[in-house]
Write a protein that holds these residues in place. Structure first.
Motif, PDB file in Angstrom:
ATOM      1  N   PRO A 130       0.840  -1.208   0.000  1.00 35.23           N
ATOM      2  CA  PRO A 130       0.000   0.000   0.000  1.00 35.23           C
ATOM      3  C   PRO A 130       0.870   1.252   0.000  1.00 35.23           C
ATOM      4  CG  PRO A 130       0.090  -0.932   2.195  1.00 35.23           C
ATOM      5  CD  PRO A 130       0.814  -1.904   1.301  1.00 35.23           C
ATOM      6  N   CYS A 131       1.224   1.728  -1.174  1.00 35.90           N
ATOM      7  CA  CYS A 131       2.207   2.809  -1.297  1.00 35.90           C
ATOM      8  C   CYS A 131       1.610   4.206  -1.350  1.00 35.90           C
ATOM      9  CB  CYS A 131       3.052   2.582  -2.546  1.00 35.90           C
ATOM     10  SG  CYS A 131       4.003   1.045  -2.490  1.00 35.90           S
ATOM     11  N   CYS A 132       0.295   4.302  -1.497  1.00 32.64           N
ATOM     12  CA  CYS A 132      -0.353   5.614  -1.573  1.00 32.64           C
ATOM     13  C   CYS A 132      -1.736   5.499  -0.954  1.00 32.64           C
ATOM     14  CB  CYS A 132      -0.442   6.077  -3.023  1.00 32.64           C
ATOM     15  SG  CYS A 132      -1.398   7.595  -3.260  1.00 32.64           S
ATOM     16  N   CYS A 133      -1.952   6.178   0.167  1.00 30.11           N
ATOM     17  CA  CYS A 133      -3.216   6.064   0.895  1.00 30.11           C
ATOM     18  C   CYS A 133      -4.022   7.356   0.829  1.00 30.11           C
ATOM     19  CB  CYS A 133      -2.953   5.707   2.354  1.00 30.11           C
ATOM     20  SG  CYS A 133      -1.921   4.238   2.586  1.00 30.11           S
ATOM     21  N   SER A 191       0.385   9.461 -12.546  1.00 30.66           N
ATOM     22  CA  SER A 191      -0.348  10.371 -11.666  1.00 30.66           C
ATOM     23  C   SER A 191       0.164  10.350 -10.226  1.00 30.66           C
ATOM     24  CB  SER A 191      -1.838  10.013 -11.676  1.00 30.66           C
ATOM     25  OG  SER A 191      -2.032   8.672 -11.248  1.00 30.66           O
ATOM     26  N   ILE A 192       1.106   9.449  -9.919  1.00 26.52           N
ATOM     27  CA  ILE A 192       1.654   9.370  -8.559  1.00 26.52           C
ATOM     28  C   ILE A 192       3.162   9.571  -8.612  1.00 26.52           C
ATOM     29  CG2 ILE A 192       1.836   8.017  -6.450  1.00 26.52           C
ATOM     30  CD1 ILE A 192      -0.509   6.358  -7.347  1.00 26.52           C
ATOM     31  N   ASP A 193       3.636  10.584  -7.923  1.00 26.20           N
ATOM     32  CA  ASP A 193       5.072  10.879  -7.878  1.00 26.20           C
ATOM     33  C   ASP A 193       5.635  10.393  -6.546  1.00 26.20           C
ATOM     34  OD1 ASP A 193       7.628  11.843  -7.921  1.00 26.20           O
ATOM     35  OD2 ASP A 193       7.089  13.918  -8.374  1.00 26.20           O
ATOM     36  N   PHE A 194       6.446   9.363  -6.600  1.00 18.45           N
ATOM     37  CA  PHE A 194       7.026   8.791  -5.379  1.00 18.45           C
ATOM     38  C   PHE A 194       7.734   9.845  -4.543  1.00 18.45           C
ATOM     39  CE2 PHE A 194      10.814   7.151  -3.246  1.00 18.45           C
ATOM     40  CZ  PHE A 194      10.266   6.190  -2.406  1.00 18.45           C
ATOM     41  N   GLU A 195       8.469  10.721  -5.199  1.00 22.73           N
ATOM     42  CA  GLU A 195       9.264  11.723  -4.488  1.00 22.73           C
ATOM     43  C   GLU A 195       8.401  12.732  -3.736  1.00 22.73           C
ATOM     44  OE1 GLU A 195      12.342  11.374  -4.149  1.00 22.73           O
ATOM     45  OE2 GLU A 195      12.768   9.880  -5.698  1.00 22.73           O
ATOM     46  N   MET A 196       7.126  12.848  -4.107  1.00 15.98           N
ATOM     47  CA  MET A 196       6.243  13.827  -3.472  1.00 15.98           C
ATOM     48  C   MET A 196       5.447  13.246  -2.303  1.00 15.98           C
ATOM     49  SD  MET A 196       6.942  16.557  -5.054  1.00 15.98           S
ATOM     50  CE  MET A 196       5.650  17.620  -4.398  1.00 15.98           C
ATOM     51  N   ILE A 197       5.554  11.941  -2.087  1.00 17.45           N
ATOM     52  CA  ILE A 197       4.795  11.298  -1.015  1.00 17.45           C
ATOM     53  C   ILE A 197       5.559  11.387   0.305  1.00 17.45           C
ATOM     54  CG2 ILE A 197       3.739   9.154  -0.211  1.00 17.45           C
ATOM     55  CD1 ILE A 197       3.528   8.272  -3.107  1.00 17.45           C
ATOM     56  N   ASP A 198       4.861  11.784   1.352  1.00 20.61           N
ATOM     57  CA  ASP A 198       5.462  11.866   2.686  1.00 20.61           C
ATOM     58  C   ASP A 198       5.207  10.547   3.412  1.00 20.61           C
ATOM     59  OD1 ASP A 198       6.435  12.459   5.160  1.00 20.61           O
ATOM     60  OD2 ASP A 198       4.976  14.031   5.630  1.00 20.61           O
ATOM     61  N   TYR A 199       6.266   9.745   3.544  1.00 18.12           N
ATOM     62  CA  TYR A 199       6.151   8.463   4.239  1.00 18.12           C
ATOM     63  C   TYR A 199       6.510   8.577   5.719  1.00 18.12           C
ATOM     64  CZ  TYR A 199       5.630   6.134  -0.278  1.00 18.12           C
ATOM     65  OH  TYR A 199       5.168   5.722  -1.511  1.00 18.12           O
ATOM     66  N   GLU A 210       9.637   1.232  -6.924  1.00 16.45           N
ATOM     67  CA  GLU A 210       9.473   0.448  -8.148  1.00 16.45           C
ATOM     68  C   GLU A 210       8.000   0.322  -8.539  1.00 16.45           C
ATOM     69  OE1 GLU A 210      11.750  -0.635 -10.122  1.00 16.45           O
ATOM     70  OE2 GLU A 210      13.481  -0.091  -8.895  1.00 16.45           O
ATOM     71  N   GLN A 211       7.148   0.120  -7.538  1.00 18.54           N
ATOM     72  CA  GLN A 211       5.727  -0.114  -7.798  1.00 18.54           C
ATOM     73  C   GLN A 211       5.037   1.084  -8.441  1.00 18.54           C
ATOM     74  OE1 GLN A 211       3.576  -2.084  -4.593  1.00 18.54           O
ATOM     75  NE2 GLN A 211       1.839  -0.708  -4.871  1.00 18.54           N
ATOM     76  N   LEU A 212       5.456   2.281  -8.061  1.00 15.23           N
ATOM     77  CA  LEU A 212       4.788   3.492  -8.545  1.00 15.23           C
ATOM     78  C   LEU A 212       5.320   4.006  -9.882  1.00 15.23           C
ATOM     79  CD1 LEU A 212       4.420   5.468  -5.189  1.00 15.23           C
ATOM     80  CD2 LEU A 212       2.725   4.035  -6.347  1.00 15.23           C
ATOM     81  N   GLN A 267      13.312   0.184   4.934  1.00 12.35           N
ATOM     82  CA  GLN A 267      13.902   0.532   3.650  1.00 12.35           C
ATOM     83  C   GLN A 267      13.313  -0.331   2.531  1.00 12.35           C
ATOM     84  OE1 GLN A 267      16.454   3.177   3.252  1.00 12.35           O
ATOM     85  NE2 GLN A 267      15.274   3.537   5.115  1.00 12.35           N
ATOM     86  N   THR A 268      12.905  -1.539   2.891  1.00 11.69           N
ATOM     87  CA  THR A 268      12.273  -2.430   1.918  1.00 11.69           C
ATOM     88  C   THR A 268      10.981  -1.820   1.397  1.00 11.69           C
ATOM     89  OG1 THR A 268      13.182  -4.361   3.051  1.00 11.69           O
ATOM     90  CG2 THR A 268      11.353  -4.748   1.539  1.00 11.69           C
ATOM     91  N   PHE A 269      10.199  -1.242   2.297  1.00 13.35           N
ATOM     92  CA  PHE A 269       8.929  -0.629   1.908  1.00 13.35           C
ATOM     93  C   PHE A 269       9.159   0.488   0.892  1.00 13.35           C
ATOM     94  CE2 PHE A 269       5.544   2.547   2.568  1.00 13.35           C
ATOM     95  CZ  PHE A 269       4.426   1.759   2.310  1.00 13.35           C
TER      96      PHE A 269
END
Length: 292
Positions: free
Chosen positions: A196-199, A234-242, A227-229, A219-221
């Motif tokens: 679940p990479c984007c909620c 429409s989803i930018d990994f670098e813009m997501i706050d984890y 890779e998944q995104l 780090q695995t997540f």
């Protein structure tokens, strides 16, 4: 009306309810066996729920109109007409340094045995209701929901709901919206796994989910999500706050690099090594010439 001697909606008077020394008609009470089963399931559910809340156990929700959706494990699937989507329960298994696969939460099969009779769908259903009532901080919201239900005379029947009763289970939920990242347990079809990479909308609840699901720091997540995104414009990994970032280690950087960049680095190392060997050979030859 009943206490003034009149009849209530069930055509009963106060005399009917106090007959036999009881203030409540026995027909509306659950049987002793039902009460025993309910509290037994509640005790087991809340104990295991507390244990799972310390692990990487989570639920993914995906929007779909297909009530027979089979993208996720049927054992824990719960389709909600109200939410117009399907919920599935998983546990994150980091089976290598930078790969993951979704597995069945530990002890799930034991809960579904004859001793407790708690189904995977009960767990998912209860958690889904708790999530919709109050997201990741639901305790007070659940109480408000119950109060509102009582005032509005909605039917409340915890004995019928059993382990699926709202707030019995509180496994964190990631609302992935239209993105269906559900897979079967132990699925290794995808190179790095499915998580679940984007909620929620614009991935706004991802940080809160990651913390609630005990994934923070993994780090695995991050590697899997990176890779998944990639296929989703429409989803930018670098813009997501984890809630945390990559560790600055060579391994982490290596895993983030594309295959082309890795190949370039390897070729560079090989070429560099060859150049050094040639240089050493030339110097060795030069030195022998100087000494002779």
């Amino acid at each position: 009306m009943t206490f003034r001697g009149g009849k209530d909606g069930s055509k009963g008077t106060i005399l009917d309810y106090i007959a036999g020394g009881s203030f409540v008609a026995a027909s509306v009470l659950p049987s002793p066996k039902s009460i025993e089963s309910f509290y037994k399931a509640q005790m087991a559910s809340r104990t295991i729920n507390a244990k799972w809340r310390t692990r990487k156990v989570f639920i993914m929700f995906t929007q779909t109109s297909d009530e027979d959706d089979i993208s996720g494990p049927n054992q824990t699937k719960y389709y909600s007409k109200e939410d117009r989507g399907v919920y599935c329960l998983y546990q994150m298994d980091e089976w290598s340094r930078m790969k993951s696969k979704p597995v069945k939460p530990e002890g799930l099969d034991d809960l579904n045995g004859t001793q407790f009779g708690i189904s995977g769908s009960d767990i998912t259903k209860s958690s889904a209701k708790a999530f919709r009532a109050g997201a990741f901080n639901h305790t007070q919201e659940i109480l408000k929901e119950l109060e509102a239900a009582i005032v509005s005379k909605r039917k409340l029947d915890p004995f019928a709901e059993g382990a699926g009763w709202s707030d019995t289970w509180t496994i964190p939920v990631c609302d992935t919206g239209k993105y269906n990242w559900n897979v079967q347990y132990d699925d290794t079809t995808f190179r790095y796994g499915r998580l679940p990479c984007c909620c929620s909308v614009n991935c706004n609840d991802t940080k809160a989910f990651v913390k609630a699901a005990n994934i923070i720091g993994s780090q695995t997540f991050l590697r899997v999500c990176y890779e998944q995104l990639k296929p989703f414009a429409s989803i930018d990994f670098e813009m997501i706050d984890y809630g945390y970032t990559w560790k600055t280690t060579f391994l982490a950087e290596w895993m983030r690099w594309s295959d082309k960049k890795r190949a370039g680095v390897v070729i560079g190392i090989i070429v560099g090594g060859i150049v050094i060997l040639i240089l050493l050979a030339w110097l060795s030859h030069k030195c022998r010439g100087c000494c002779s």
